[in-house]
Motif scaffolding. Structure first.
Motif, PDB file in Angstrom:
ATOM      1  N   ARG A 203       0.823  -1.211   0.000  1.00 44.07           N
ATOM      2  CA  ARG A 203       0.000   0.000   0.000  1.00 44.07           C
ATOM      3  C   ARG A 203       0.857   1.260   0.000  1.00 44.07           C
ATOM      4  O   ARG A 203       0.507   2.245  -0.620  1.00 44.07           O
TER       5      ARG A 203
ATOM      6  N   PHE B 267       3.197  -0.700  -8.988  1.00 43.01           N
ATOM      7  CA  PHE B 267       3.345  -1.777  -9.964  1.00 43.01           C
ATOM      8  C   PHE B 267       2.711  -1.349 -11.278  1.00 43.01           C
ATOM      9  O   PHE B 267       1.598  -0.836 -11.294  1.00 43.01           O
TER      10      PHE B 267
ATOM     11  N   PHE C  70       2.032  -2.963 -15.276  1.00 45.05           N
ATOM     12  CA  PHE C  70       2.149  -4.201 -16.037  1.00 45.05           C
ATOM     13  C   PHE C  70       2.129  -3.922 -17.521  1.00 45.05           C
ATOM     14  O   PHE C  70       1.838  -2.822 -17.961  1.00 45.05           O
TER      15      PHE C  70
ATOM     16  N   ASN D 229      -4.374  -3.323 -16.700  1.00 43.73           N
ATOM     17  CA  ASN D 229      -4.842  -3.896 -15.447  1.00 43.73           C
ATOM     18  C   ASN D 229      -5.501  -2.915 -14.496  1.00 43.73           C
ATOM     19  O   ASN D 229      -5.184  -2.855 -13.319  1.00 43.73           O
ATOM     20  N   LEU D 230      -6.445  -2.169 -15.056  1.00 38.54           N
ATOM     21  CA  LEU D 230      -7.273  -1.330 -14.188  1.00 38.54           C
ATOM     22  C   LEU D 230      -8.449  -2.168 -13.705  1.00 38.54           C
ATOM     23  O   LEU D 230      -8.834  -3.151 -14.347  1.00 38.54           O
ATOM     24  N   ILE D 231      -9.010  -1.787 -12.564  1.00 38.39           N
ATOM     25  CA  ILE D 231     -10.190  -2.500 -12.080  1.00 38.39           C
ATOM     26  C   ILE D 231     -11.377  -2.067 -12.931  1.00 38.39           C
ATOM     27  O   ILE D 231     -11.696  -0.873 -13.007  1.00 38.39           O
TER      28      ILE D 231
ATOM     29  N   LEU E 192     -14.391   0.285 -11.789  1.00 32.15           N
ATOM     30  CA  LEU E 192     -14.127   1.613 -11.235  1.00 32.15           C
ATOM     31  C   LEU E 192     -13.750   2.564 -12.365  1.00 32.15           C
ATOM     32  O   LEU E 192     -13.129   2.149 -13.343  1.00 32.15           O
TER      33      LEU E 192
ATOM     34  N   GLU F 102     -11.364   6.768  -9.951  1.00 29.37           N
ATOM     35  CA  GLU F 102     -11.525   5.879  -8.792  1.00 29.37           C
ATOM     36  C   GLU F 102     -10.386   4.871  -8.702  1.00 29.37           C
ATOM     37  O   GLU F 102      -9.915   4.536  -7.612  1.00 29.37           O
TER      38      GLU F 102
ATOM     39  N   ARG G 153      -7.577   6.820  -7.198  1.00 25.11           N
ATOM     40  CA  ARG G 153      -7.910   7.196  -5.825  1.00 25.11           C
ATOM     41  C   ARG G 153      -7.863   5.998  -4.885  1.00 25.11           C
ATOM     42  O   ARG G 153      -7.514   6.104  -3.720  1.00 25.11           O
ATOM     43  N   LEU G 154      -8.262   4.850  -5.437  1.00 24.67           N
ATOM     44  CA  LEU G 154      -8.389   3.625  -4.637  1.00 24.67           C
ATOM     45  C   LEU G 154      -7.139   3.355  -3.803  1.00 24.67           C
ATOM     46  O   LEU G 154      -7.228   3.054  -2.613  1.00 24.67           O
ATOM     47  N   VAL G 155      -5.965   3.511  -4.433  1.00 24.60           N
ATOM     48  CA  VAL G 155      -4.709   3.202  -3.746  1.00 24.60           C
ATOM     49  C   VAL G 155      -4.587   4.023  -2.465  1.00 24.60           C
ATOM     50  O   VAL G 155      -4.156   3.522  -1.425  1.00 24.60           O
TER      51      VAL G 155
ATOM     52  N   GLU H 100      -7.151   5.514  -0.834  1.00 27.80           N
ATOM     53  CA  GLU H 100      -8.223   5.201   0.118  1.00 27.80           C
ATOM     54  C   GLU H 100      -7.980   3.865   0.802  1.00 27.80           C
ATOM     55  O   GLU H 100      -8.414   3.652   1.934  1.00 27.80           O
ATOM     56  N   LEU H 101      -7.308   2.946   0.109  1.00 28.51           N
ATOM     57  CA  LEU H 101      -6.980   1.667   0.745  1.00 28.51           C
ATOM     58  C   LEU H 101      -6.066   1.900   1.943  1.00 28.51           C
ATOM     59  O   LEU H 101      -6.021   1.098   2.866  1.00 28.51           O
TER      60      LEU H 101
ATOM     61  N   ARG I 122      -1.876   5.428 -11.140  1.00 34.80           N
ATOM     62  CA  ARG I 122      -2.208   4.634  -9.963  1.00 34.80           C
ATOM     63  C   ARG I 122      -0.931   4.128  -9.274  1.00 34.80           C
ATOM     64  O   ARG I 122      -0.843   4.082  -8.058  1.00 34.80           O
TER      65      ARG I 122
ATOM     66  N   MET J 203     -14.175   4.428  -0.789  1.00 37.27           N
ATOM     67  CA  MET J 203     -15.239   4.213  -1.790  1.00 37.27           C
ATOM     68  C   MET J 203     -15.804   2.808  -1.628  1.00 37.27           C
ATOM     69  O   MET J 203     -15.085   1.894  -1.201  1.00 37.27           O
TER      70      MET J 203
ATOM     71  N   ARG K 145     -20.103  -0.288  -6.475  1.00 38.38           N
ATOM     72  CA  ARG K 145     -19.576   0.000  -7.813  1.00 38.38           C
ATOM     73  C   ARG K 145     -19.545  -1.243  -8.690  1.00 38.38           C
ATOM     74  O   ARG K 145     -19.813  -1.178  -9.885  1.00 38.38           O
TER      75      ARG K 145
ATOM     76  N   HIS L 266      -9.860 -11.411 -11.170  1.00 37.23           N
ATOM     77  CA  HIS L 266      -8.752 -10.589 -11.625  1.00 37.23           C
ATOM     78  C   HIS L 266      -8.673  -9.304 -10.802  1.00 37.23           C
ATOM     79  O   HIS L 266      -7.603  -8.906 -10.342  1.00 37.23           O
ATOM     80  N   SER L 267      -9.846  -8.687 -10.598  1.00 40.43           N
ATOM     81  CA  SER L 267      -9.880  -7.455  -9.805  1.00 40.43           C
ATOM     82  C   SER L 267      -9.469  -7.722  -8.364  1.00 40.43           C
ATOM     83  O   SER L 267      -8.797  -6.900  -7.737  1.00 40.43           O
TER      84      SER L 267
ATOM     85  N   LEU M 222      -5.866  -8.061  -8.177  1.00 45.66           N
ATOM     86  CA  LEU M 222      -5.306  -6.717  -8.338  1.00 45.66           C
ATOM     87  C   LEU M 222      -5.389  -5.939  -7.021  1.00 45.66           C
ATOM     88  O   LEU M 222      -4.441  -5.254  -6.625  1.00 45.66           O
TER      89      LEU M 222
ATOM     90  N   LEU N  91      -2.461  -4.303  -4.786  1.00 47.36           N
ATOM     91  CA  LEU N  91      -2.411  -2.907  -4.366  1.00 47.36           C
ATOM     92  C   LEU N  91      -2.340  -2.799  -2.846  1.00 47.36           C
ATOM     93  O   LEU N  91      -2.355  -1.707  -2.299  1.00 47.36           O
ATOM     94  N   GLY N  92      -2.326  -3.963  -2.181  1.00 49.99           N
ATOM     95  CA  GLY N  92      -2.168  -3.944  -0.728  1.00 49.99           C
ATOM     96  C   GLY N  92      -3.466  -3.797   0.038  1.00 49.99           C
ATOM     97  O   GLY N  92      -3.461  -3.391   1.194  1.00 49.99           O
TER      98      GLY N  92
ATOM     99  N   ARG O 141      -6.380  -4.581   2.397  1.00 51.06           N
ATOM    100  CA  ARG O 141      -6.500  -5.493   3.526  1.00 51.06           C
ATOM    101  C   ARG O 141      -7.497  -6.586   3.161  1.00 51.06           C
ATOM    102  O   ARG O 141      -8.429  -6.369   2.382  1.00 51.06           O
TER     103      ARG O 141
ATOM    104  N   LEU P 165      -0.068 -10.846 -13.175  1.00 51.25           N
ATOM    105  CA  LEU P 165       1.099 -10.595 -14.012  1.00 51.25           C
ATOM    106  C   LEU P 165       1.214 -11.614 -15.131  1.00 51.25           C
ATOM    107  O   LEU P 165       1.538 -11.276 -16.256  1.00 51.25           O
TER     108      LEU P 165
END
Ligand code: ADP
Ligand code: MG
Lengths: 242, 404
Positions: free
Chosen positions: A90, A95, A97, A101-103, A106, A110, A113-115, A117-118, A162, B1, B6, B315-316, B319, B323-324, B326, B402
């Motif tokens: 976090r 990373f 690729f 590899n976007l979600i 979202l 978003e 931003r996600l990174v 907010e996580l 991101r 969020m 979503r 996949h998400s 991912l 992104l870490g 939790r 990856l």
């Protein structure tokens, strides 16, 4: 060249897959240093162990043995992760690729931003930081679009935003320019360079694109799992610190 | 969020369709509960509303609701003179299914009131008036659909609706209709002319061929209508309802009736137990089983949906791990999607139930407590069914992002 403390120190990272007839020694005793603000290109033929090294450094692949220190913090001892891997990803790791590899559910903004907010950054601050980062990559106007509505180049730039938005100390990029044309490829490499020189990140980027090598500071070569860090400097001949 | 919202939003069509399907399933679960409640309510409506302290029935039977009971018609008089008894009423009931003049089939339970002591004032007449004359008038429950002044032919006579009651059902769920006792008995015992003639002839021949034939007067007398033959006694009734004087100890009066060897005595509470423990018990088990099956189906369906939704975004999830995120963030997303699905389906079930259940032919009774227990059930189902998805998500390997 070694005036500052290394951002990364790796010792004896080894990894094998399979056993017996199918045994592959993908990484053999890799040891190296990387410094803050340094862009390093990782070159090597397909199957030589580039991705293996990157995923080990990203703590998503467990080596057999090895020791790893990132930002002065001991992350791995004898092949075992000794830090909070999630927290490390976090806060310290970015990373990128080959494919973006976007979600998919979202929007671009978003995703960026996600990174933040996580890691519990308040929504307002996170949104502002995300927008700034996207602006510097020229995709701010695409913020409200879903990834499928973006071009390949735009997607890749959002993915880079991101990877950089939380100001990681280590950026790992696995063939990030493979799906981009030459112009965009150079642009992306320039972004990495900016991230390194302006924010002090260490960037390790796997690339086949020799035309961009003038933008990197050092080159690592890998073949059959053997890492060679003694290769010539980036063709630019520039020093790390400009 | 909120990741769950979503994710759901991006494939709203599929989600909505699933919600509707699951909502319908939950509507049926709710209906099952309501139908059972309705059956219990209907089954106990008569003993509740007839408001008797004690029920006197045929010895050793569990009548008159749970089974058939027949006692002598004079028991009403015998009960009335017991000290402590305020009044005693006869109870007769039988269910008939006929056609209205418009050939519409109607089915109702025909009950007798001890007119003139009981004109039906105590039944909660909501429209019209009590029965004012000894014959040819009756009260009927609104659920039957007959209006004031409507006429219906039963046996040899025509009867007119003079009053409407509400919520008066026989234990089988048929609408109740109240006649004077003698009308009710007449309707119950109505026989075609030919049957009566044959019966009289048979009786005449039996007497003629027996030793009573030595008395020619007796032979002639045996051919009379049954009602004119004193030895045949009054027409039997089902039960006698006894109300006690204020302040009288019900137990002591009850002991008194118990001493009579031809009857058994029950309180209203005991009648409840007899009804609920007997025929309603089987219905309860049946509906309970049906409900359990539906709940299992809902859980499986929901589990499968949540599982596929999770598989679709492996996949998400990988991912997110990369992104870490939790573990709680990822599990929370799946659990929230499950709760969102269950919650929306619940709302559909409640809304649909409120507008639909009124149209059911039998009464469907849904109270707030039933809505709340369905909500608890839905939350449980949602949590249980998210387990499959969560297990899958935990196995997601960020490394795959990856190589994939
Ligand atoms: N999960 C795996 N299981 C078995 N072998 C693997 C796995 N991942 C990589 N390898 C093998 O390890 C070697 C190095 O792979 P990789 O690190 O992906 O190379 P590169 O990224 O340089 O193409 C290759 O021979 C590859 O076949
Ligand atoms: Mg690779």
């Amino acid at each position: 060249m070694t005036t500052s403390t290394p951002a990364i120190r790796a010792r004896g990272l080894s990894k094998h897959y399979g056993e017996g007839n199918t045994l592959v020694r993908a990484l053999k005793e890799a040891s190296f240093e990387m410094y803050p603000g340094e862009v390093v290109a990782l070159l090597g033929p397909s199957g030589s162990g580039k991705s293996t090294l990157l995923t080990i450094m990203g703590l998503i692949n467990q080596p057999d043995t090895g020791w790893l220190e990132i930002g002065g913090e001991e992350i791995m001892q004898d092949g075992r992760v000794v830090a909070d891997a999630n927290l490390f990803r976090r806060r310290k790791l970015g990373f990128v690729f080959q494919r973006s590899n976007l979600i998919p559910f979202l929007t671009a903004e978003e995703n960026v931003r996600l990174v933040l907010e996580l890691d519990d950054m308040p929504r307002r601050d996170a949104a502002r930081r995300a927008r700034e980062m996207m602006e510097s990559l020229g995709v701010a106007d695409r913020g409200s679009h879903l990834p499928t509505k973006l071009s390949g180049g735009q997607q890749q730039r959002v993915a880079i935003a991101r990877a950089l938005v939380h100001r990681p100390s280590l950026l790992l990029a696995d063939e990030p320019t493979a799906s981009l044309d030459k112009e965009l490829g150079r642009q992306v490499m320039n972004l990495f360079r900016t991230a390194a020189t302006q924010r002090g990140a260490a960037v390790l980027v796997v690339t086949h694109d020799h035309r961009s090598l003038d933008l990197v500071h050092r080159i690592f070569e890998i073949e059959d799992g053997v890492l060679d860090t003694s290769a010539a400097r980036g063709a630019s001949g520039e020093t790390r610190r400009e | 969020m909120n990741l769950a919202v979503r994710d759901v939003r991006q494939d709203l069509g599929r989600f909505s369709l699933t919600v509707v399907g699951l909502g319908l399933l939950l509507t049926v679960v709710l209906a099952m509960t309501g139908i059972y409640n309705g059956i219990v309510d209907d089954a106990t409506a008569l003993p509740d509303r007839l408001d008797a302290d004690l029920w006197i029935v045929q010895r050793d039977t569990r009548g008159p609701f749970a089974e058939l009971s027949r006692i002598s018609g004079d028991l009403e008089e015998r009960a009335r003179v017991v000290p402590g008894v305020a009044h005693a009423r006869s109870y007769v009931s039988h269910t008939i299914q006929r056609e209205t003049p418009q050939d519409k089939p109607i089915r109702f339970t025909c009950l007798g009131l001890s007119w003139p002591d009981d004109r039906g004032e105590g039944l909660g007449i909501v429209e019209g008036r009590p029965i004012a004359q000894p014959h040819y008038e009756f009260l009927v429950d609104r659920s039957l659909g007959l209006g004031l002044g409507e006429k219906i032919v039963l046996g040899r006579d025509t009867y007119t609706v003079v009053g409407i009651t509400e919520g008066m059902m026989s234990s089988g769920g048929d609408s109740a209709a109240f006649f004077t006792l003698s009308d009710a008995q007449r309707i119950q015992n109505d026989s075609p002319n030919e049957a009566i003639r044959l019966d009289r002839e048979a009786r005449f021949e039996r007497v003629r061929d027996s030793e009573f034939a030595r008395d020619p007067e007796l032979v002639r007398f045996s051919a009379n209508p049954a009602a004119l033959i004193p030895s045949l006694g009054p027409v039997p009734i089902s039960a006698v309802m006894v109300n006690l004087l204020p302040g009288v100890d019900a137990q002591s009066v009850r002991e008194r009736f118990k001493a009579w060897r031809d009857v058994s005595v029950y309180t209203v509470a005991e009648q409840h137990q007899l009804i609920l423990g007997g025929m309603v018990e089987k219905t309860r088990r049946q509906i309970g089983l049906f409900r359990a099956i539906l709940v299992i189906i809902s859980t499986i369906v929901m589990g499968l949906i949540i599982y596929t939704m999770t598989v679709d975004k492996m996949h998400s999830i990988a991912l997110l791990k990369l992104l870490g995120a939790r573990t709680s963030v990822i599990l929370g997303m799946i659990l929230q999607e499950s709760l969102l699905l269950g919650g929306s389906a619940y709302v559909i079930a409640i809304v649909l139930g409120d507008s639909l259940f009124e149209m059911f032919p039998r009464r469907v009774v849904i109270e707030n407590e039933h809505r709340i227990s369905l909500l608890i059930l839905v939350v449980l189902i949602s949590v249980v069914s998210s387990v499959f998805g969560i297990r899958k998500a935990l196995a997601a390997d960020p490394n795959e992002v990856l190589s994939g």
